[in-house]
Design a protein around this motif. Structure first.
Motif, PDB file in Angstrom:
ATOM      1  N   ASN A  95      -9.191  39.102 -20.079  1.00  0.00           N
ATOM      2  CA  ASN A  95      -8.617  40.455 -20.094  1.00  0.00           C
ATOM      3  C   ASN A  95      -8.745  41.133 -21.455  1.00  0.00           C
ATOM      4  OD1 ASN A  95      -7.029  41.292 -17.466  1.00  0.00           O
ATOM      5  ND2 ASN A  95      -6.790  39.078 -17.697  1.00  0.00           N
ATOM      6  N   LYS A  96      -9.609  40.603 -22.301  1.00  0.00           N
ATOM      7  CA  LYS A  96      -9.801  41.190 -23.628  1.00  0.00           C
ATOM      8  C   LYS A  96     -10.268  42.639 -23.497  1.00  0.00           C
ATOM      9  CE  LYS A  96     -11.890  40.269 -28.136  1.00  0.00           C
ATOM     10  NZ  LYS A  96     -12.717  39.337 -28.944  1.00  0.00           N
ATOM     11  N   GLY A  97      -9.581  43.523 -24.209  1.00  0.00           N
ATOM     12  CA  GLY A  97      -9.909  44.947 -24.136  1.00  0.00           C
ATOM     13  C   GLY A  97      -9.197  45.669 -23.009  1.00  0.00           C
ATOM     14  N   LYS A  98      -8.486  44.906 -22.154  1.00  0.00           N
ATOM     15  CA  LYS A  98      -7.813  45.505 -21.002  1.00  0.00           C
ATOM     16  C   LYS A  98      -6.311  45.220 -20.986  1.00  0.00           C
ATOM     17  CE  LYS A  98     -10.727  43.269 -18.355  1.00  0.00           C
ATOM     18  NZ  LYS A  98     -11.425  42.702 -17.176  1.00  0.00           N
ATOM     19  N   SER A 112      -9.032  45.107 -30.513  1.00  0.00           N
ATOM     20  CA  SER A 112     -10.080  44.474 -29.704  1.00  0.00           C
ATOM     21  C   SER A 112      -9.544  43.967 -28.371  1.00  0.00           C
ATOM     22  CB  SER A 112     -10.697  43.295 -30.470  1.00  0.00           C
ATOM     23  OG  SER A 112     -11.249  43.717 -31.692  1.00  0.00           O
ATOM     24  N   TRP A 113      -8.238  43.865 -28.274  1.00  0.00           N
ATOM     25  CA  TRP A 113      -7.611  43.265 -27.094  1.00  0.00           C
ATOM     26  C   TRP A 113      -6.868  44.267 -26.204  1.00  0.00           C
ATOM     27  CZ3 TRP A 113      -8.159  38.124 -25.785  1.00  0.00           C
ATOM     28  CH2 TRP A 113      -8.758  37.303 -26.754  1.00  0.00           C
ATOM     29  N   TYR A 142      -5.934  47.762 -24.362  1.00  0.00           N
ATOM     30  CA  TYR A 142      -6.683  48.827 -23.684  1.00  0.00           C
ATOM     31  C   TYR A 142      -6.633  50.140 -24.464  1.00  0.00           C
ATOM     32  CZ  TYR A 142      -8.059  52.065 -19.958  1.00  0.00           C
ATOM     33  OH  TYR A 142      -8.696  53.032 -19.220  1.00  0.00           O
ATOM     34  N   LYS A 143      -7.812  50.604 -24.865  1.00  0.00           N
ATOM     35  CA  LYS A 143      -7.984  51.882 -25.575  1.00  0.00           C
ATOM     36  C   LYS A 143      -7.092  52.006 -26.812  1.00  0.00           C
ATOM     37  CE  LYS A 143      -9.873  54.614 -21.809  1.00  0.00           C
ATOM     38  NZ  LYS A 143      -9.812  55.850 -21.018  1.00  0.00           N
ATOM     39  N   TYR A 162      -7.846  52.403 -30.109  1.00  0.00           N
ATOM     40  CA  TYR A 162      -8.995  52.681 -30.986  1.00  0.00           C
ATOM     41  C   TYR A 162      -8.631  52.452 -32.453  1.00  0.00           C
ATOM     42  CZ  TYR A 162     -10.819  54.906 -26.795  1.00  0.00           C
ATOM     43  OH  TYR A 162     -11.277  55.149 -25.509  1.00  0.00           O
TER      44      TYR A 162
END
Length: 409
Positions: free
Chosen positions: A277-280, A403-404, A406-407, A409
């Motif tokens: 689920n990295k990035g989510k 990096s982990w 969600y959005k 930035y």
């Protein structure tokens, strides 16, 4: 491959390339528009948080962080909007070329069609279709002439339909062109407003920085004090994690000197799920903006000083609830002298930290699920700021939350 087939192949290839390019530009435009709307929402959040804390006396350090953050977001918004405008310009140029090409094709089609009609009219005057058929030498020739008359008529009809289709296509592209020009003008107008806002923020930032420079030693002392406090908290957390690693290894009958968790099958599955689920992963608060990012970075007031951030600092609204970003187990609720509570949650061999809480809803050993409320963020009574410090690590190795999550930035 003969010339006819080669021509068809090249035409098909050209169509595919044009379609792919158009699709790619359309996707890029959608991505940019999504990002632009996200930045606009972020600016709205900044303004809302500023309005919420307007009556409070903020420290110079906090004000500089606010200005730096908003200036950075405004710069990004201008950059993204410029990219959108440039992409639209390229699309406009492409459409104008297509319009020129279509007009030339349409002109040629109309000329050919007119010549065909003249030829057909002359043919009718010179010899009627019946006479043309009756003058045939035999039935076979008459049949061929009949087929020719039919094909010629079909060709005329097809040319008429082609002209109609090309005309409609030209009108459609012209309409799109007008819409693109309107969209571009809106972006340009919006960018001018953003530029003015940026100039205002920069001027206020400059005024504040001038007043700070007169007392730079005082602020440098405050910065160093804050960094020492952060280092003290991080060192205490590091001890807790190392103790948890040693405990897991002892329980599994492995060496207590190991620097990694001894994972059970369930722990391995949880860690794998966390990684997938990295990035989510969900945010630790429902609404928030990242004021201080992860990593070693120069301080915004004194650029000769560096600050080390093992996580991110998220500004949020008063009474904001803190949520676990993933399924896991609470391994500790840290309570240190002069430090607001910290909740530490383990997700296999990954750890998440939620610092600066006013209330805690969980205790050591509790199982938690994604988005479960685990506490409430502390609101500073003096400056009105509600800041959550949030970190992620794998074992003792810190990770960049951006990096982990969600959005982020």
């Amino acid at each position: 491959m003969n010339n006819k087939h080669t021509y068809k192949f090249l035409m098909l290839l050209g169509f595919c390339l044009c379609f792919a390019l158009g699709s790619s530009q359309n996707n890029k435009q959608k991505e940019l528009e999504t990002r632009r709307q996200e930045l606009r929402r972020e600016i709205q959040k900044i303004n809302e948080l500023r309005l919420e804390n307007k009556s409070k006396e903020k420290s110079q350090l906090s004000l500089i962080e606010d200005f730096n953050y908003k200036i950075n977001v405004l710069n990004n918004l201008i950059k993204v909007t410029n990219q959108q405008a440039n992409l639209i310009t390229r699309e406009i140029n492409s459409n104008q070329k297509q319009i020129t090409k279509l007009r030339a094709e349409l002109k040629q089609l109309k000329e050919d069609y007119a010549a065909m009609l003249v030829k057909s009219y002359k043919s009718k005057n010179q010899q009627s279709r019946i006479m043309f058929l009756l003058s045939s030498n035999d039935f076979k020739q008459a049949y061929k002439r009949l087929q020719y008359i039919k094909q010629y008529g079909d060709h005329q009809k097809q040319q008429g339909e082609t002209i109609k289709g090309k005309t409609a296509e030209l009108q459609n592209i012209n309409a799109n062109l007008l819409k693109q020009k309107e969209d571009k003008q809106k972006l340009i107008t919006e960018n001018k407003v953003t530029q003015k806002s940026l100039e205002t923020e920069r001027k206020q930032h400059e005024v504040l920085m001038k007043s700070i420079k007169n007392n730079i030693n005082l602020y440098t002392s405050q910065i160093n004090k804050r960094q020492r406090e952060a280092n003290r908290i991080d060192a205490e957390i590091d001890k807790i994690i190392k103790a948890a690693i040693a405990k897991s290894n002892k329980k599994a009958g492995k060496s207590s000197s190991s620097k990694t968790f001894a994972l059970t099958p369930a722990g391995k599955a949880l860690a794998k799920d966390f990684e997938s689920n990295k990035g989510k992963l969900s945010w630790p608060v429902e609404k928030g903006i990242v004021k201080v990012r992860y990593g070693t970075q120069p301080h915004p007031i004194n650029r000769s000083l560096t600050i080390k951030s093992n996580g991110v600092r998220i500004a949020t609204e008063k009474n904001a609830k803190v949520r676990s970003i993933f399924n896991g187990e609470v391994i500790d609720v840290v309570r240190m002298k002069n430090v607001n509570p910290i909740v530490i949650i383990r997700h296999g061999n990954y750890i998440t930290y939620y610092k600066n809480l006013s209330k805690v809803y969980v205790k050591e050993g509790d199982k938690v699920v994604t988005k479960q409320e685990i506490g409430e963020v502390y609101t500073n009574k003096i400056n009105g700021e509600t800041i959550l410090s949030f970190s992620i690590s794998k074992e003792s190795n810190t990770q960049n939350p951006a990096s982990w999550i969600y959005k982020m930035y």
